[in-house]
Scaffold this motif. Structure first.
Motif, short mmCIF file in Angstrom:
data_model
loop_
_atom_site.label_atom_id
_atom_site.label_comp_id
_atom_site.label_asym_id
_atom_site.label_seq_id
_atom_site.Cartn_x
_atom_site.Cartn_y
_atom_site.Cartn_z
N ARG A 74 -14.57 -13.89 -0.50
CA ARG A 74 -13.14 -14.21 -0.27
C ARG A 74 -12.97 -14.89 1.09
O ARG A 74 -12.21 -15.85 1.22
N GLY A 81 0.69 7.73 2.54
CA GLY A 81 -0.28 7.32 3.54
C GLY A 81 -1.70 7.17 3.03
O GLY A 81 -2.57 6.66 3.74
N ILE A 82 -1.97 7.60 1.80
CA ILE A 82 -3.35 7.59 1.29
C ILE A 82 -3.76 6.16 0.96
O ILE A 82 -3.09 5.48 0.20
N PRO A 83 -4.87 5.70 1.54
CA PRO A 83 -5.36 4.38 1.17
C PRO A 83 -5.84 4.40 -0.28
O PRO A 83 -6.75 5.15 -0.61
N GLN A 99 -8.79 -1.02 8.15
CA GLN A 99 -7.62 -1.71 7.65
C GLN A 99 -6.46 -0.77 7.35
O GLN A 99 -5.48 -0.74 8.08
N CYS A 100 -6.60 0.05 6.30
CA CYS A 100 -5.46 0.87 5.86
C CYS A 100 -4.94 1.78 6.97
O CYS A 100 -3.75 2.00 7.09
N LYS A 107 -8.69 -2.79 -4.52
CA LYS A 107 -8.80 -4.26 -4.51
C LYS A 107 -10.01 -4.76 -3.75
O LYS A 107 -10.47 -5.87 -3.98
N GLN A 108 -10.52 -3.97 -2.80
CA GLN A 108 -11.63 -4.45 -1.98
C GLN A 108 -12.89 -3.61 -2.16
O GLN A 108 -13.86 -4.04 -2.75
N VAL A 142 2.23 0.02 8.31
CA VAL A 142 1.71 -0.66 9.50
C VAL A 142 0.28 -1.18 9.24
O VAL A 142 -0.10 -2.23 9.76
N GLY A 143 -0.50 -0.47 8.41
CA GLY A 143 -1.80 -0.99 7.99
C GLY A 143 -1.64 -2.35 7.31
O GLY A 143 -2.39 -3.29 7.58
N PRO A 145 3.37 9.38 7.50
CA PRO A 145 2.30 8.95 6.60
C PRO A 145 2.65 7.64 5.88
O PRO A 145 1.80 6.75 5.76
N ILE A 168 -0.77 -5.05 9.88
CA ILE A 168 -1.95 -5.51 10.63
C ILE A 168 -2.78 -6.48 9.79
O ILE A 168 -3.29 -7.48 10.29
N ASP A 169 -2.89 -6.20 8.49
CA ASP A 169 -3.59 -7.13 7.61
C ASP A 169 -2.91 -8.50 7.59
O ASP A 169 -3.57 -9.54 7.62
N ALA A 187 -0.40 9.19 12.59
CA ALA A 187 0.64 8.88 11.62
C ALA A 187 0.30 9.44 10.24
O ALA A 187 1.11 10.12 9.62
N VAL A 188 -0.90 9.19 9.76
CA VAL A 188 -1.24 9.57 8.38
C VAL A 188 -1.42 11.07 8.22
O VAL A 188 -1.39 11.58 7.11
N GLY A 234 -3.15 1.39 11.79
CA GLY A 234 -1.94 1.68 12.55
C GLY A 234 -1.98 3.04 13.23
O GLY A 234 -1.06 3.40 13.96
N ASN A 235 -3.05 3.80 12.99
CA ASN A 235 -3.15 5.15 13.54
C ASN A 235 -3.98 5.21 14.81
O ASN A 235 -4.88 4.41 15.02
N GLU A 286 0.83 -1.21 0.00
CA GLU A 286 0.00 0.00 0.00
C GLU A 286 0.87 1.27 0.00
O GLU A 286 0.52 2.27 -0.64
N SER A 321 2.27 4.85 8.22
CA SER A 321 0.86 4.52 8.42
C SER A 321 0.41 3.43 7.45
O SER A 321 -0.24 2.45 7.83
N ARG A 353 -5.68 -0.83 -1.49
CA ARG A 353 -6.66 -1.71 -0.83
C ARG A 353 -8.09 -1.29 -1.21
O ARG A 353 -8.91 -2.16 -1.52
N PRO A 354 -8.44 0.02 -1.20
CA PRO A 354 -9.77 0.39 -1.71
C PRO A 354 -10.02 -0.12 -3.13
O PRO A 354 -11.12 -0.58 -3.42
N ARG A 398 -13.42 -12.39 9.86
CA ARG A 398 -12.03 -11.95 10.00
C ARG A 398 -11.90 -10.54 10.61
O ARG A 398 -11.05 -10.31 11.46
#
Lengths: 425, 425
Positions: free
Chosen positions: B318, A134-136, B143-144, A142-143, A310-311, A304, A314-315, B289-290, B147-148, A128, A307, A139-140, B327
């Motif tokens: 999934r 730091g901008i998601p 998710q993303c 892909k999900q 670490v996201g 950032p 955690i996944d 963080a972000v 970590g914050n 990511e 961030s 994942r957005p 999950r």
């Protein structure tokens, strides 16, 4: 409670931030991810220097100490560059370690190979942080947006050039002056080539396009033009047309193939991307169901970027806990062609100097007309030494035809110089 | 390949979009989610009416036909309202079905119970569509950005009121006139109360705050003020101060507890949220963080909402494939107090009419001073019939102290009327 041991490769700006953020969130991890974490090792080049940032007992300059330690199950690669990062990641995945990387250079070139290796070894390989800090965004795509057919991903994904263009716009600076400010403030590196020539943005476009369109796009597939030739005058004239100039990364999925390109562009001042200032990044996505969506934030920087890393960690921890490692891997199940830049359609802004006498404008207009280029605006600016500066904005046209018109104009005696050509959104 | 059977509860605007999008993506599902899908049943009230939108053989008005069919493993609830939706979802989860819901009314009140029931039954209960329609926001927070430590979530999360305020601002309309336009264009419902009084936004704030701060916030915890009393004059005066008026949902995690509130607010025209026009939504997030991030897009509508629902469905598929259902469930592991509105700190904008004679301004200023409210700006506008209109902007102050000052002013004979009080960002 299970404790997961993590290694970090690199303790530069991003690595330092990742280490710091993992330490800051250590106490919360059991509640957020269901496990305890421990940073077990940090790979650095210079242990003395790194000892200022982290406990010396964690530091090593020997990769074998990390890859050989079976108790380490997650490896975070934040060294950057193609090698040795590429070798380390491949070795880690083959040894069954989950990997988080922020390495756009590597992923934009070897993404498929890395994701395939992760899959073969039932590992997660997440990145990511490689696009827009730091901008998601990955994942957005892909999900959250997985139900869409995405047609456009477009954005400001390089903070250095956006900072420079903002300075040039707001303070009327020339490029060199704005670059000097960016360098002084630490926004530009000593060698700013990768940023100002658009290579950094091109890597991010390759990664985003691959995910958005389910078809692999690599760095070499991305057409790239930088901002080093943009002048304060271009920006001034763009403003007169109600536009700002931004370095945009553009990826489009069209019936004739994928367009992937990075170049400066005039965008209307009212467009949401025009309000993205300084070192901020933003990515605009268009999908057939979601319509327009935009993701905005800090595209770089220690915390950032940490961030995003670490996201991803955690996944990975959640997947380890649920036995679902590798749950979302490579999503490129198509093999779409890449369009050549000559085949894209765009509007164009141009500045040229031509002889200031009757009939010249008619001659120029005829060249455009003969090549199927229709003129939306033609403005004569100041005249000097018998030459007039002319600004032309075209309607949408195939790039090839526009370039044909340019080739003819360049050969004409009445044209002194074509000063600038910039695409228009 | 395994085929997953799905039921949809409701075939209104959102339900119709979800059905359409699932059909559109049917062929791609094996590649995107690893399984085939089939819409097996759709629960509707009126089968005749619904037969215009979907194959009659799929339609039923009998919930038992769905809950009693063990071959259906995913249920999408898009009927809205507390009941019978709440009963249906509880029954579905208890029967081991995975549930996607767009039902903010229900989740903002019974979120914990629903998530706990999902957990007990090893099911997914996902509701990305319940906040800001198609905009990815809940999953990025879970998710993303996991970590914050998130301190602020703030946004424009009701398209109807944003459309009305945009009309009032750009076309100088009064509230009633703008509401009429919104109703005519289908942006406002026949009974617009939930939108214009901020209840709809409050539900979204409750859901976002719960996820962002890991502590349950319910609809009743959210202080709510709507926009029905905002006038064209308020907007005009705000503009003179360089501000726009927006209906903001605000959630803050402070050392004294969580603030959760919805009310109109003056925000600087240069703020990224100020450029969010018409029915668009945007959510601004601040994490340690972000730093600042913003998510922008269409907060409602058939296909954008369907985009969020189908993204959740793909996540469920999934998880089913990987055996990781449940999950990411309830993430509220804290129990933080909710702050009372009197304890928040804010700046305030106000308009009042006072007698136009020497000494009155000094008296008003003294009331503010006695209550610890410091005045940042005081502007005397037009005078009529011996009364002057005065606009005051305060510095940041505890709401309780500001209200104390208001109580005193209201009792004074020199004050004819306090016309408006609006908080300032």
């Amino acid at each position: 409670m299970k404790k997961i041991r993590i290694a970090i490769l690199g303790l530069g700006t991003v690595g330092g931030g990742v280490y710091r953020l993992l330490e800051m969130r250590k106490a919360e991890m059991p509640k957020r991810a269901g496990v305890e974490i421990e940073v077990a090792k940090i790979l650095v080049r210079n242990i003395e220097k790194a000892a200022k940032k982290a406990d010396r007992s964690l530091l090593t300059n020997d990769w074998q100490e990390i890859i050989g330690d079976d108790s380490i199950s997650v490896i975070i690669e934040v060294m950057g560059g193609m090698e040795p990062a590429g070798t380390y990641i491949m070795e880690a995945l083959k040894a069954g370690r989950h990997v988080v990387s922020a390495n756009k250079d590597l992923i934009a070139v070897r993404g498929r190979e890395l994701l395939m290796t992760a899959k073969e070894n039932h590992c997660d390989f997440l990145f990511e942080a490689s696009v827009a800090g730091g901008i998601p965004i990955l994942r957005p795509l892909k999900q959250c947006l997985a139900g869409n057919e995405i047609s456009d991903v477009m954005g400001i994904v390089n903070g250095t050039t956006n900072f420079i263009l903002t300075k040039m716009t707001d303070e009327n600076m020339e490029f060199d002056e704005a670059l000097a400010v960016a360098t002084e403030l630490g926004y530009a590196e000593a060698d700013p080539t990768a940023d100002v020539e658009g290579y950094d943005a091109a890597r991010k476009v390759a990664i985003m396009a691959s995910i958005a369109f389910h078809s692999r796009v690599t760095f070499n597939d991305v057409y790239t033009e930088g901002i080093s030739r943009i002048s304060a005058k271009d920006i001034k004239y763009a403003r007169e047309l109600g536009c700002d100039i931004k370095l945009l990364g553009v990826a489009k999925n069209t019936p004739d193939g994928i367009e992937a390109r990075v170049h400066p562009m005039l965008i209307p001042c009212s467009h949401p991307l025009a309000s993205v200032k300084d070192a901020f990044n933003a990515v605009f996505v268009h999908g057939d169901a979601v319509d327009d969506a935009m993701f905005y934030g800090r595209g770089a920087g220690e915390m950032p970027t940490a961030s995003a890393v670490v996201g991803d960690v955690i996944d990975i921890l959640r997947n380890m806990e649920w036995g679902s490692s590798g749950r979302i891997g490579c999503s490129c199940y198509r093999d779409l062609p890449i369009k050549e830049i000559g085949d894209i359609e765009s509007k164009y802004f141009m500045r040229l100097h031509a002889e200031d006498r009757p009939g010249v404008l008619a001659t120029i207009a005829a060249v455009f007309g003969n090549n199927g280029v229709s003129i939306a605006k033609l403005i004569q600016k100041n005249t000097q030494d018998g030459f007039a500066e002319i600004v032309i904005v075209t309607d949408s046209v195939r790039e090839r035809h526009f370039q044909d018109a340019m080739a003819v104009l360049e050969g004409m005696s009445v044209i002194r110089k074509i000063s600038r050509i910039i695409r228009v959104l």
